[in-house]
Write an enzyme that holds these catalytic residues in place. Sequence first.
Site, PDB file in Angstrom:
ATOM      1  N   CYS A  25     -10.956  58.702 -53.020  1.00 30.14           N
ATOM      2  CA  CYS A  25     -11.434  59.517 -51.900  1.00 30.14           C
ATOM      3  C   CYS A  25     -11.509  58.742 -50.593  1.00 30.14           C
ATOM      4  CB  CYS A  25     -12.789  60.145 -52.227  1.00 30.14           C
ATOM      5  SG  CYS A  25     -14.173  59.020 -52.065  1.00 30.14           S
ATOM      6  N   CYS A  64     -17.502  61.708 -55.024  1.00 32.07           N
ATOM      7  CA  CYS A  64     -16.062  61.488 -54.904  1.00 32.07           C
ATOM      8  C   CYS A  64     -15.315  62.824 -54.936  1.00 32.07           C
ATOM      9  CB  CYS A  64     -15.595  60.581 -56.045  1.00 32.07           C
ATOM     10  SG  CYS A  64     -13.986  59.820 -55.774  1.00 32.07           S
ATOM     11  N   GLY A  73     -45.960  52.322 -57.834  1.00 32.14           N
ATOM     12  CA  GLY A  73     -45.453  51.037 -58.300  1.00 32.14           C
ATOM     13  C   GLY A  73     -46.185  50.467 -59.491  1.00 32.14           C
ATOM     14  N   CYS A  83     -15.274  55.422 -56.620  1.00 31.26           N
ATOM     15  CA  CYS A  83     -16.681  55.790 -56.505  1.00 31.26           C
ATOM     16  C   CYS A  83     -17.326  55.846 -57.884  1.00 31.26           C
ATOM     17  CB  CYS A  83     -16.835  57.180 -55.878  1.00 31.26           C
ATOM     18  SG  CYS A  83     -16.564  57.230 -54.119  1.00 31.26           S
ATOM     19  N   CYS A 125     -12.720  53.468 -51.689  1.00 31.23           N
ATOM     20  CA  CYS A 125     -12.465  54.149 -52.957  1.00 31.23           C
ATOM     21  C   CYS A 125     -10.993  54.551 -53.029  1.00 31.23           C
ATOM     22  CB  CYS A 125     -13.360  55.380 -53.083  1.00 31.23           C
ATOM     23  SG  CYS A 125     -12.949  56.441 -54.486  1.00 31.23           S
TER      24      CYS A 125
END
Lengths: 198, 301
Positions: free
Chosen positions: B249, B277, B37, B271, B246
């Site tokens: 899909c 997808c 980080g 997607c 979606c």
Amino acid sequence: MPTDIAPGFVDPVHESQTTFRAVLDALAEPGTIRPIAGVATAPAPLAPTAAAVVATLCDFETTVWRDEALATPAVDAWVAFHTGAPRVADPREAGFAIVAAGETAPGWETFRLGADIDPSTSTTVVLQVAGFGEGRRYRLSGPGIETTREIAILGAPADLAARGAENRALFPRGIDLILASPTAVVGLPRTTRIEEIA
Amino acid sequence: MNAPTPTPATGYAFAYLDEQTKRMIRRAILKAVAIPGHQVPFASRDMPMPYGWGTGGIQVTAAILGRSDVLKVIDQGADDTTNAVSIRAFFQKTASVAVTTKTAEATVIQTRHRIPEKPLTAGQTLVFQVPIPEPLRFLEPRETETRVMHALADYGLMHVKLYEDVAKHGRIAKTYAYPVEVEGRYMMDPSPIPKFDNPKLHMSPALQLFGAGREKRIYALPPFTAVKSLDFEDHPFERTKFEAPCALCGATDAYLDEVVTDDRGGRMFVCSDTDHCEERRAAGHRGAMLADTAGNEENVR
């Protein structure tokens, strides 16, 4: 300075890339054993694996310190020729330190520990050990380890766990450790908790 | 992929960067991994593309890439948009590296602003392109001050900002580049990924590297690192939800892009992860707009 300096990497671009990825994986997943080919021609007592790490990471921008056992003309010449890294006498000025063996390793606090505002300036210590899978056993935890991971290290400092606790207490300051056996590297970054298994 | 494989360019260093530059970047990556980080400064180079096009990610990728890697590049989840196609071709030309669009086959995935839907696995490395690495930048413009704030873990300013969101909007209004806390210490900008992707950062088996070229910073999340999206007890972090599946899909658990389909208010949600997808459609899943071609009524929602 000797004139018969031993060769370094045969294929510097790809050998340093594979060495780097092994070191990266070692530090990203502390305690995993990452085999590396090493530089077979490195002058003793500099281990071929430690030599490969140094040749991969050091250059004119990094300072290098080595302990007494590694202070031979052949080792100094090899490191200087293959990396161009300036050697320093004071471990507090070292970007990288090479230590010949765990038994004689100086205290981690003698190295550069970095500052809270820029902890990344601390020393990376390359410590040569006799092997992994035998010797003292440790249980590790921290980032890079899902729960805990066990590792046995032959030739680590006897007080490795206590050193690790002191080093971790400094976080985000502290040194990072790359252990180099004759065939592989193991990373112990400053975030790793080290517990010795009796 | 149907595009012809670019011819490897001669006269360039492997993966474009010279060895000294790679060493410098590699050192920064190792320190970034050791201090999860924390933003490690690095001497970002000019790349053959402008800042803002992924110069940080491309330098990180170039520094880690090897001959046995399989590279996938996505831009907002898509393998087939300009940024992704260009960067993929760049590494085919300069490193002759194998490429793929399939998440599961890739060893290195460079991404602009998404994390693939398919869970990443151990041994994979995700390289993020980062525009602004400093999560506190728009609260405190001075780098000298933000560095001190990170040194002291003084993150009150961000909590005040999130509280003001709650006071004004009734919720934390940030939807992308949603700040996280790493291992209880450093506050980190996960790059402009949608907050939908934030939970995937937490305890991921993959190594995650972040490169900011213009801002000259590299930071990292080792595998299995605790990453918490900032929130309040009474206003917990919430993942973005979508009202419709979606359209292609039928996925209900993926991040969707809104696509305007005409000038009369028509729209569809698909997607953002094109590989996800395509894989679902190949497996027989059909969304509402493909339903008539499916012949598989049970998947129509």
